[in-house]
Design an enzyme around this catalytic site. Structure first.
Site, PDB file in Angstrom:
ATOM      1  N   LEU A  49      35.809  53.222  17.021  1.00 50.73           N
ATOM      2  CA  LEU A  49      34.909  54.222  17.612  1.00 50.73           C
ATOM      3  C   LEU A  49      33.577  54.319  16.873  1.00 50.73           C
ATOM      4  CD1 LEU A  49      34.430  56.422  19.736  1.00 50.73           C
ATOM      5  CD2 LEU A  49      35.537  58.050  18.199  1.00 50.73           C
ATOM      6  N   ARG A  67      22.514  50.721  22.913  1.00 52.99           N
ATOM      7  CA  ARG A  67      22.490  50.145  24.262  1.00 52.99           C
ATOM      8  C   ARG A  67      22.408  51.184  25.379  1.00 52.99           C
ATOM      9  NH1 ARG A  67      20.641  45.163  23.048  1.00 52.99           N
ATOM     10  NH2 ARG A  67      21.935  44.225  21.432  1.00 52.99           N
ATOM     11  N   ARG A 118      28.531  42.656  15.871  1.00 49.12           N
ATOM     12  CA  ARG A 118      29.496  41.780  15.203  1.00 49.12           C
ATOM     13  C   ARG A 118      30.782  42.444  14.785  1.00 49.12           C
ATOM     14  NH1 ARG A 118      25.194  40.955  10.783  1.00 49.12           N
ATOM     15  NH2 ARG A 118      24.813  43.059  11.583  1.00 49.12           N
ATOM     16  N   ILE A 158      27.091  40.345  22.253  1.00 50.19           N
ATOM     17  CA  ILE A 158      27.832  39.663  21.183  1.00 50.19           C
ATOM     18  C   ILE A 158      27.182  39.881  19.817  1.00 50.19           C
ATOM     19  CG2 ILE A 158      26.686  37.393  21.214  1.00 50.19           C
ATOM     20  CD1 ILE A 158      30.500  37.924  21.161  1.00 50.19           C
ATOM     21  N   ARG A 159      25.927  40.335  19.802  1.00 46.87           N
ATOM     22  CA  ARG A 159      25.254  40.590  18.539  1.00 46.87           C
ATOM     23  C   ARG A 159      25.921  41.728  17.762  1.00 46.87           C
ATOM     24  NH1 ARG A 159      20.474  38.667  17.527  1.00 46.87           N
ATOM     25  NH2 ARG A 159      21.315  39.003  15.455  1.00 46.87           N
ATOM     26  N   GLU A 169      36.690  35.331  24.537  1.00 44.09           N
ATOM     27  CA  GLU A 169      35.905  35.079  25.748  1.00 44.09           C
ATOM     28  C   GLU A 169      36.509  33.973  26.604  1.00 44.09           C
ATOM     29  OE1 GLU A 169      31.791  34.151  24.988  1.00 44.09           O
ATOM     30  OE2 GLU A 169      31.228  34.375  27.095  1.00 44.09           O
ATOM     31  N   ARG A 193      28.889  22.592  32.781  1.00 47.98           N
ATOM     32  CA  ARG A 193      28.442  23.993  32.724  1.00 47.98           C
ATOM     33  C   ARG A 193      27.010  24.114  32.200  1.00 47.98           C
ATOM     34  NH1 ARG A 193      31.272  26.452  27.286  1.00 47.98           N
ATOM     35  NH2 ARG A 193      30.945  24.630  25.981  1.00 47.98           N
ATOM     36  N   ALA A 224      34.611  28.177  29.330  1.00 46.88           N
ATOM     37  CA  ALA A 224      34.097  27.320  30.406  1.00 46.88           C
ATOM     38  C   ALA A 224      34.322  25.845  30.090  1.00 46.88           C
ATOM     39  CB  ALA A 224      32.627  27.616  30.643  1.00 46.88           C
ATOM     40  N   ARG A 225      34.971  25.548  28.949  1.00 43.95           N
ATOM     41  CA  ARG A 225      35.423  24.180  28.672  1.00 43.95           C
ATOM     42  C   ARG A 225      36.779  23.984  29.328  1.00 43.95           C
ATOM     43  NH1 ARG A 225      35.833  22.736  22.591  1.00 43.95           N
ATOM     44  NH2 ARG A 225      35.782  20.626  23.418  1.00 43.95           N
TER      45      ARG A 225
END
Ligand SMILES: Cc1cc2nc3c(=O)[nH]c(=O)nc-3n(C[C@H](O)[C@H](O)[C@H](O)COP(=O)(O)OP(=O)(O)OC[C@H]3O[C@@H](n4cnc5c(N)ncnc54)[C@H](O)[C@@H]3O)c2cc1C
Length: 318
Positions: A222, A232, A122, A119-120, A128, A205, A131-132
């Site tokens: 791209l 990465r 940007r 996620i860094r 996403e 969670r 989970a709530r």
């Protein structure tokens, strides 16, 4: 008070001019709605859309880069070989905006600790799993015993060699690590039980580990994808995110083969030299005796910088 005849007016009758393609168009994803690669036991990365999706028959999506670049350079010949030369020139000279004309959209499932690194970056658009809103599925990252890595002695941020499973104490430590991860099973049972008894999903969670999986749609151009890949796919990136980056590269390579080839040649396989390193090489070249006497060192007492120069020297065969 002054009045003006300018201002919002009813839209005039707009006419749309339609242009037919000069040659038939083909789908860069070969008609697939999804191209997926499994990553680890529970993860995946799937290419779900691309822009341009349709390209003239016989061309790749790389053509969008050339099309954009020619706005700056004017009409040139449209031979594929010359397109390749132009794309390679743009990559070498970091003329990056034409690469932003291509976009890819992925659906990814990855452990939260991988997502935190991801996620860094940007410059992507992300949506996403919540989970709530939804219950976190029972999926956790769990490497194989022979993939448990030791802390690197030289790189504080990295793991390196796997444990030697033939050495009993090392095998026991690796097994202990996996047992430690297995505690998640009882924790997950408590997670669901607490929600059954009325605890909100958003609070329940909080007891789950970062090995739990999350999912997102991730869309990026791209240029920034290649930037993501250069960081990465690099050996310094954590292996788990590297596995996703390798898979991402494998998904886009058939669609933008010329760009990925140029990326491998000019970015991924390149060595960036500092001024101190250029001077050290110059010193080596001036005197062959310098190499024999171990000179050609960089003029810095920073041990990390010296180690990095040592790695580059090895790659350069110096
Ligand atoms: C091996 C490795 C170790 C790392 N370790 C750490 C760590 O310990 N701690 C940590 O916090 N991070 C760490 N990171 C993350 C790193 O610092 C970057 O945040 C991450 O790699 C994203 O890179 P980026 O900013 O180039 O990418 P993107 O966010 O995609 O940005 C691409 C480029 O767009 C431009 N840009 C994007 N957003 C803006 C903006 N708001 N304003 C101006 N320009 C913008 C910048 O030029 C940027 O370089 C690590 C990364 C790697 C690869």
């Amino acid at each position: 008070m002054t009045t003006s005849t300018e201002g919002p007016t009813a839209p005039a009758q707009l006419s749309i001019t339609r242009t037919e393609p000069e040659s038939p168009l083909t789908d860069v994803m070969g008609g697939a709605s999804r191209l997926e690669i499994k990553v680890h036991e529970h993860g995946f990365i799937a290419l779900v859309d691309a822009m341009p999706r349709l390209v003239p028959e016989g061309q790749t999506a790389d053509s969008a880069i050339v099309q954009a670049a020619r706005v700056s350079y004017g009409q040139g010949t449209k031979k594929v070989s010359e397109d390749r030369g132009l794309i390679r020139y743009l990559m070498r000279h970091r003329h990056t905006t034409p690469f932003e004309m291509i976009e890819f959209k992925f659906h990814v499932a990855m452990p939260i600790f991988v997502a935190r690194q991801w996620i860094r970056h940007r410059t992507a658009n992300v949506n996403e799993y919540s989970a709530r809103y939804s219950i976190v599925p029972d999926r956790f990252y769990h490497p194989a015993l022979d993939a448990v890595r030791k802390q690197s002695p030289s790189n504080r941020q990295g793991g390196e060699e796997p444990f030697d499973l033939d050495a009993p104490d090392q095998a026991a430590t690796a097994q202990d690590y996996l047992d430690y991860l297995d505690h998640v099973e009882s924790q997950y049972a408590r997670y669901t039980s607490l929600m059954d008894r009325g605890v909100s999903r958003e609070l329940a969670r909080a007891g789950l580990p970062v090995s739990a999986y999350t999912e997102w749609y991730w869309k990026c151009d791209l240029h920034n994808i290649l930037r993501f890949l250069s960081l990465r796919m690099d050996a310094h990136a954590q292996k788990e995110i590297r596995d996703y980056a390798d898979a991402m590269c494998a998904l886009i390579e058939p669609i933008v083969p010329i760009s990925v080839e140029a990326f491998r040649d000019y970015e991924l396989g390149s060595v960036r030299l500092t001024r101190l390193e250029v001077e050290a090489i110059r010193e080596l070249k001036l005197s062959t005796a310098a190499a024999a006497t171990g000179r050609g060192e960089i003029d810095s007492d920073n041990t990390r910088e010296q180690r990095e120069w040592g790695e580059k020297r090895k790659r350069l065969g110096l």
